[in-house]
Write an enzyme that holds these catalytic residues in place. Structure first.
Site, PDB file in Angstrom:
ATOM      1  N   THR A 147       6.566   7.365   0.755  1.00 34.68           N
ATOM      2  CA  THR A 147       5.411   8.192   0.425  1.00 34.68           C
ATOM      3  C   THR A 147       5.877   9.506  -0.196  1.00 34.68           C
ATOM      4  OG1 THR A 147       3.413   9.285   1.275  1.00 34.68           O
ATOM      5  CG2 THR A 147       5.307   9.140   2.782  1.00 34.68           C
ATOM      6  N   SER A 148       5.106   9.951  -1.204  1.00 36.46           N
ATOM      7  CA  SER A 148       5.495  11.177  -1.927  1.00 36.46           C
ATOM      8  C   SER A 148       5.010  12.420  -1.199  1.00 36.46           C
ATOM      9  CB  SER A 148       4.904  11.146  -3.340  1.00 36.46           C
ATOM     10  OG  SER A 148       3.475  11.119  -3.236  1.00 36.46           O
ATOM     11  N   CYS A 174     -21.564  -1.389   3.105  1.00 33.01           N
ATOM     12  CA  CYS A 174     -22.708  -0.876   2.359  1.00 33.01           C
ATOM     13  C   CYS A 174     -22.500   0.608   2.072  1.00 33.01           C
ATOM     14  CB  CYS A 174     -24.001  -1.046   3.175  1.00 33.01           C
ATOM     15  SG  CYS A 174     -25.446  -0.410   2.292  1.00 33.01           S
ATOM     16  N   ASP A 195      -3.245  -2.470   1.226  1.00 36.87           N
ATOM     17  CA  ASP A 195      -2.947  -3.814   0.705  1.00 36.87           C
ATOM     18  C   ASP A 195      -2.863  -4.904   1.765  1.00 36.87           C
ATOM     19  OD1 ASP A 195       0.413  -2.559   0.054  1.00 36.87           O
ATOM     20  OD2 ASP A 195      -0.363  -3.498   1.877  1.00 36.87           O
ATOM     21  N   TYR A 205     -10.840  -2.219  -7.949  1.00 37.34           N
ATOM     22  CA  TYR A 205     -10.481  -2.771  -6.633  1.00 37.34           C
ATOM     23  C   TYR A 205     -10.362  -4.300  -6.674  1.00 37.34           C
ATOM     24  CZ  TYR A 205     -10.546   1.805  -4.654  1.00 37.34           C
ATOM     25  OH  TYR A 205     -10.212   3.114  -4.390  1.00 37.34           O
ATOM     26  N   ASN A 225      -1.452   2.646   3.026  1.00 39.18           N
ATOM     27  CA  ASN A 225      -1.664   1.496   2.138  1.00 39.18           C
ATOM     28  C   ASN A 225      -2.882   0.700   2.584  1.00 39.18           C
ATOM     29  OD1 ASN A 225       0.711   2.350   0.992  1.00 39.18           O
ATOM     30  ND2 ASN A 225       1.983   0.837   2.034  1.00 39.18           N
ATOM     31  N   HIS A 277      -6.322   4.958   5.241  1.00 34.13           N
ATOM     32  CA  HIS A 277      -7.060   5.107   3.970  1.00 34.13           C
ATOM     33  C   HIS A 277      -7.988   3.928   3.723  1.00 34.13           C
ATOM     34  CE1 HIS A 277      -4.012   8.184   2.154  1.00 34.13           C
ATOM     35  NE2 HIS A 277      -4.712   8.679   3.158  1.00 34.13           N
ATOM     36  N   ARG A 312      -6.918  -4.970  -7.742  1.00 30.30           N
ATOM     37  CA  ARG A 312      -5.962  -4.701  -6.658  1.00 30.30           C
ATOM     38  C   ARG A 312      -6.045  -5.799  -5.609  1.00 30.30           C
ATOM     39  NH1 ARG A 312      -6.425   1.195  -4.569  1.00 30.30           N
ATOM     40  NH2 ARG A 312      -4.443   0.682  -3.570  1.00 30.30           N
TER      41      ARG A 312
HETATM   42  N1  APR Z   1      11.473   2.024  -1.272  1.00 31.93           N
HETATM   43  C1  APR Z   1      11.165   3.250  -0.746  1.00 31.93           C
HETATM   44  N2  APR Z   1      10.427   4.177  -1.389  1.00 31.93           N
HETATM   45  C2  APR Z   1       9.969   3.841  -2.618  1.00 31.93           C
HETATM   46  C3  APR Z   1      10.237   2.587  -3.236  1.00 31.93           C
HETATM   47  C4  APR Z   1      11.033   1.673  -2.504  1.00 31.93           C
HETATM   48  N3  APR Z   1      11.348   0.458  -2.993  1.00 31.93           N
HETATM   49  N4  APR Z   1       9.642   2.581  -4.469  1.00 31.93           N
HETATM   50  C5  APR Z   1       9.001   3.766  -4.596  1.00 31.93           C
HETATM   51  N5  APR Z   1       9.210   4.531  -3.506  1.00 31.93           N
HETATM   52  C6  APR Z   1       8.682   5.863  -3.197  1.00 31.93           C
HETATM   53  C7  APR Z   1       8.572   6.828  -4.348  1.00 31.93           C
HETATM   54  O1  APR Z   1       9.797   7.537  -4.515  1.00 31.93           O
HETATM   55  C8  APR Z   1       7.457   7.757  -3.873  1.00 31.93           C
HETATM   56  O2  APR Z   1       7.961   8.827  -3.110  1.00 31.93           O
HETATM   57  O3  APR Z   1       7.358   5.673  -2.747  1.00 31.93           O
HETATM   58  C9  APR Z   1       6.622   6.864  -2.945  1.00 31.93           C
HETATM   59  C10 APR Z   1       5.282   6.479  -3.531  1.00 31.93           C
HETATM   60  O4  APR Z   1       4.511   7.639  -3.665  1.00 31.93           O
HETATM   61  P1  APR Z   1       3.008   7.534  -4.191  1.00 31.93           P
HETATM   62  O5  APR Z   1       2.938   6.620  -5.354  1.00 31.93           O
HETATM   63  O6  APR Z   1       2.487   8.958  -4.308  1.00 31.93           O
HETATM   64  O7  APR Z   1       2.236   6.786  -3.031  1.00 31.93           O
HETATM   65  P2  APR Z   1       1.709   7.388  -1.669  1.00 31.93           P
HETATM   66  O8  APR Z   1       2.562   8.516  -1.185  1.00 31.93           O
HETATM   67  O9  APR Z   1       1.471   6.259  -0.747  1.00 31.93           O
HETATM   68  O10 APR Z   1       0.260   7.975  -2.087  1.00 31.93           O
HETATM   69  C11 APR Z   1      -0.524   8.449  -1.030  1.00 31.93           C
HETATM   70  O11 APR Z   1      -2.304   8.797  -2.602  1.00 31.93           O
HETATM   71  O12 APR Z   1      -3.331   7.838  -4.389  1.00 31.93           O
HETATM   72  C12 APR Z   1      -3.485   8.147  -3.042  1.00 31.93           C
HETATM   73  O13 APR Z   1      -4.729   7.056  -1.392  1.00 31.93           O
HETATM   74  C13 APR Z   1      -3.664   6.893  -2.257  1.00 31.93           C
HETATM   75  O14 APR Z   1      -2.623   6.205  -0.217  1.00 31.93           O
HETATM   76  C14 APR Z   1      -2.370   6.784  -1.476  1.00 31.93           C
HETATM   77  C15 APR Z   1      -1.962   8.229  -1.345  1.00 31.93           C
END
Ligand code: APR
Length: 241
Positions: free
Chosen positions: A188-189, A122, A99, A61, A97, A114, A64
Site C-alpha cells: 500500500t502506498s 441499493c 477483489d 466495476y 482491497n 473499502h 473489475r
Molecule cells: N508486492 C508488494 N508491493 C507492491 C507490489 C508487489 N508485487 N506491486 C506494487 N506494490 C506496491 C506499490 O509500490 C505501491 O506502494 O503496492 C502499492 C500500491 O499502492 P496503490 O496503488 O496506491 O494502492 P493502495 O495503497 O491499495 O490504494 C489505497 O486507494 O484508490 C484507492 O480505494 C482505493 O483501496 C485503494 C486505496
C-alpha cells in the site's frame, strides 16, 4: 532475510493494499497513474460520479469483477492465510482491497474496509448488501428489488465514511494487545486514510511496525520501524518466524 519474530502471545494486525494482488495480475491504483480508461479513479469511484453517470461507474466495476474472477490468489495471499491458521484469534487482516482474493486464499479473519467488489446494494433504501457477481455493461442499469431505485456496488467510495465497526476492530486490536502486537502493512502506498494512519495508531499502542512493499513510498515508509522492499509474493512466505 528479514524475519518477523512472533511470540506465543503476540497479536498480529495486517493491512493490505493493491500491491498484494499485483502478482495475481490485478492493476494497482497508482501503478496505472490512478486512471481507468482516461477517467480519474476518484471520478468513477465516488457518489458524484455515480450520480453523473451510473452506467460509466457500473462499467468500471463490471470490468473489475471480470478481472478479479479471472485471476487467482498468489503466494502472498496464501502466506497470510497460513499465518492466520497458525495464530487463530491472535490475527486480524484489514484489507483495502475489494477483489475478494484474501477470502479465496482461505483468510477468514478479514475486514474489507473499502467494501466488497462482489456485493451490490441499493443506493437509496436500507436493504442489506447481497452477493452479486453479475456485470452491468449495457442498459438497463440494475434496480433494487424492494424499492426500485438504482443498485450500486457495495464499495466505500471517495468521500464516503468507512464502517466505524471496522475501524473500532482495528483500534481495539492495538489497544487490547499493547506491548505484544505487530502491525504489518503490505502493498500500500499509504495515500488513503484512515488506513494510512493505522501505523501511527499501532505505534501509539507500542506495536512493532513493518512495511512490505515493492517500492515503498518514502514518507510513508519513514513511519515504520522496519521496511522490507520486495514483492509480497516472494517476501511473505519467508517473513513470518
Ligand atoms: N508486492 C508488494 N508491493 C507492491 C507490489 C508487489 N508485487 N506491486 C506494487 N506494490 C506496491 C506499490 O509500490 C505501491 O506502494 O503496492 C502499492 C500500491 O499502492 P496503490 O496503488 O496506491 O494502492 P493502495 O495503497 O491499495 O490504494 C489505497 O486507494 O484508490 C484507492 O480505494 C482505493 O483501496 C485503494 C486505496
Amino acid at each position: 532475510m528479514d524475519r518477523i519474530e512472533i511470540g506465543p502471545k503476540t497479536f498480529v494486525v495486517v493491512a493490505t493494499g493493491a500491491g498484494i494482488s499485483a502478482e495475481s495480475g490485478l492493476a494497482t491504483f497508482r501503478g496505472a497513474g490512478g486512471l481507468w480508461e482516461g477517467h480519474r479513479v476518484e471520478e468513477v469511484a465516488s457518489p458524484e460520479g455515480f450520480a453523473a453517470d451510473a452506467q460509466l461507474v457500473w462499467r468500471f466495476y463490471s470490468e473489475r469483477r471480470k478481472s478479479a474472477l479471472a485471476v487467482e490468489p498468489n503466494a502472498g495471499h496464501l502466506a497470510l492465510a497460513k499465518l492466520e491458521e497458525k495464530l487463530g484469534d491472535r490475527f486480524l487482516l484489514a484489507t483495502q482491497n475489494v477483489d475478494g482474493l484474501h477470502r479465496r486464499a482461505g483468510s477468514k479473519r478479514v475486514i474489507a474496509i473499502h467494501g466488497e467488489l462482489f456485493e451490490s446494494r441499493c443506493a437509496q433504501c436500507f436493504e442489506p448488501p447481497f452477493e452479486d457477481k453479475q456485470t452491468y455493461l449495457e442498459p438497463p442499469m440494475p434496480k433494487c428489488q424492494v424499492c426500485g431505485m438504482a443498485l450500486r456496488p457495495n464499495i466505500v467510495w471517495f468521500g464516503e465514511a468507512l464502517d466505524h465497526r471496522h475501524l473500532r476492530q482495528v483500534r481495539e486490536a492495538f489497544e487490547d494487545h499493547r506491548g505484544d502486537c505487530v502491525f504489518i502493512a503490505i502493498g500500500t502506498s499509504g495515500q488513503v486514510y484512515p488506513a494510512a494512519g493505522f501505523v501511527d495508531q499501532a505505534r501509539s499502542f507500542g506495536a512493532k511496525t513493518w512495511l512490505v512493499d515493492l517500492d515503498p513510498a518514502h514518507e510513508f515508509a519513514a513511519r515504520f520501524h522496519h521496511v522490507v522492499r520486495g514483492k509480497s509474493g516472494e517476501v511473505l512466505p519467508q517473513l513470518f518466524g
